[in-house]
Design an enzyme around this catalytic site. Structure first.
Site: not given
Ligand SMILES: Cc1ncc(COP(=O)(O)O)c(C=O)c1O
Length: 425
Positions: A176, A202-204
């Site tokens: 994740c 909030f992820k890549i």
């Protein structure tokens, strides 16, 4: 020796860094491509994923190609992707699943949702699962292990996979926080039996909320699809023939994403190579500028080439020094704190997973811990993984953001060099 900002000297980082308060945008993930992609979906009026021009299906195909797996199924979150992976692999009541004590609570929650019991293991200086503790935590009830690739750094998969092989454990990789990370040349999530991405904000890469479960195994894929949508046999004619299931359909949850999520995810995936190249460039510049440490060691990274480059960590010699280090760095213009401190109940540390530690389920008869099939005796306590708490109490983490240039990363390293030299005296 340069005087520390804490003692009235000049700051190592004179201007606020991008992504910090007053420092300009950290990252601008949403642009024209995403806006156009969503607008197109809205103009077609077709928001449901099962349609002949499905954007969700397009994302699944693109993602599977990018990852290098045969099958991928998009869902509405990383948590649901993990649940689908666990259920697809047949994990359920009576089973124990080993997870690290340092991961977002969702990893543990997914195990509970599948009906299995999470067993919490220590981390090591990689800040990921400690393979030796996985070995120690194996019981006759252990069915699987979930290595979590935290903050873009792949876990120590060589050693973890070896332990898993020795004990015939299934491996579900929680990717994740590590979309696009590699280990020994392979994209993370493909070394175990199934992998999971989160596409939350909030992820890549992100589509606001979303997830992906992926695997090479057709049967596992099919079962992950069943786990994601009870009506799937009715909808999924484009991918799996309704008369040709490899295993009987079952009904579970509904984790179906909308076409808007699929459209944004396609646009974001198109940016992934650029994001990773930029981040890796920043981390490379940071590491090159870092001098030989005196008061700390660097986070252990098994395969630096596969690191996504979104974060770096140092582990200071002792807790008091780590606090002083963080205080001094903050004064130098690099705001930070130790990963574990009593001031902040971080849900990424097992100690704060209150619902897990108290074994609380939504219904007494749905509790994995009280299920008649469960014959194990897992114990939880806030101090059950002392090494994890110790390491996190001495670990300082730094994030890189798209708005940074290599000179910012070098400034971050120079602040660390300055504080390290001063505190070594
Ligand atoms: C390591 C890890 N696992 C699982 C998840 C769950 O993902 P989501 O929030 O998309 O459900 C997250 C999300 O923050 C995560 O960081």
């Amino acid at each position: 020796m340069a005087r520390l900002a804490l003692d009235g000297g000049p700051r190592a980082i004179p201007e606020p860094l991008p992504g910090s308060p007053g420092g300009g945008p950290g990252v601008s993930l949403i642009g024209r491509e995403e806006i156009d992609a969503v607008t197109d979906v809205l103009q077609t009026g077709q928001l449901f994923r099962f349609n002949p021009n499905s954007r969700v299906r397009a994302f699944e195909r693109m993602a599977a190609d990018w990852i290098g797996v045969r099958h991928a199924h998009m869902v509405n979150s990383g948590t649901s992707a993990l649940i689908c992976a666990l259920e697809a692999l047949g994990i359920g009541p009576g089973d124990e699943v080993i997870i690290p004590g340092y991961t977002y609570i969702a990893t543990a929650a997914a195990v509970v949702a599948s009906g299995a019991v999470p067993v919490i293991a220590e981390i090591d200086d990689s800040l990921g699962l400690d393979p030796d503790d996985v070995h120690r935590k194996v019981t006759p009830h252990t069915r699987a292990v979930v290595p979590v690739h935290m903050q873009g750094v792949p876990a120590r998969l060589d050693a973890i996979l070896e332990v898993a092989r020795r004990h015939s454990l299934l491996v579900i990789e929680d990717c994740c926080q590590c979309i696009g990370g590699r280990y020994r040349g392979r994209v993370v999530g493909t070394l175990g039996d199934a992998g999971a991405w989160s596409l939350n904000y909030f992820k890549i890469i992100t589509c606001g909320e979303g997830g992906l479960v992926f695997t090479d195994d057709e049967r596992v894929y099919e079962r992950a699809c069943f786990a994601a949508d009870p009506a799937l046999p009715m909808w999924m004619r484009d991918t799996i023939p309704t008369d040709g299931w490899l295993s009987p359909p079952f009904s579970a949850q509904c984790y179906r994403p909308s076409e808007m999520l699929g459209a944004i995810a396609c646009a974001q995936l198109g940016r992934l190579d650029h994001i990773l190249a930029h981040m890796r460039g920043l981390k490379g510049a940071f590491l090159r500028a870092l001098e030989e440490p005196k008061c700390y060691c660097r986070q252990l990274v098994d395969d630096p080439a596969g690191d996504c480059g979104i974060s770096a960590a140092i582990i200071v010699r002792d807790v008091l020094l780590a606090r002083r280090f963080a205080e001094a760095l903050t004064a130098e213009g690099l705001p930070c704190g130790t990963a574990h401190n009593d001031g902040f109940p971080d849900r990424h540390i097992y100690r704060y997973w209150d619902s897990i530690l108290t074994r609380n389920a939504h219904h007494a008869f749905a509790s994995p811990w009280r299920h008649p099939a469960y014959k194990g005796a897992v114990e939880y306590a806030p101090d059950m993984c002392p090494r994890t708490l110790d390491i996190l109490g001495r670990a300082l983490r730094f994030g890189f953001v798209m708005g940074m240039e290599e000179r910012h990363a070098e400034l971050m390293a120079s602040a660390i060099n300055k504080v390290d030299a001063a505190l070594a005296q």
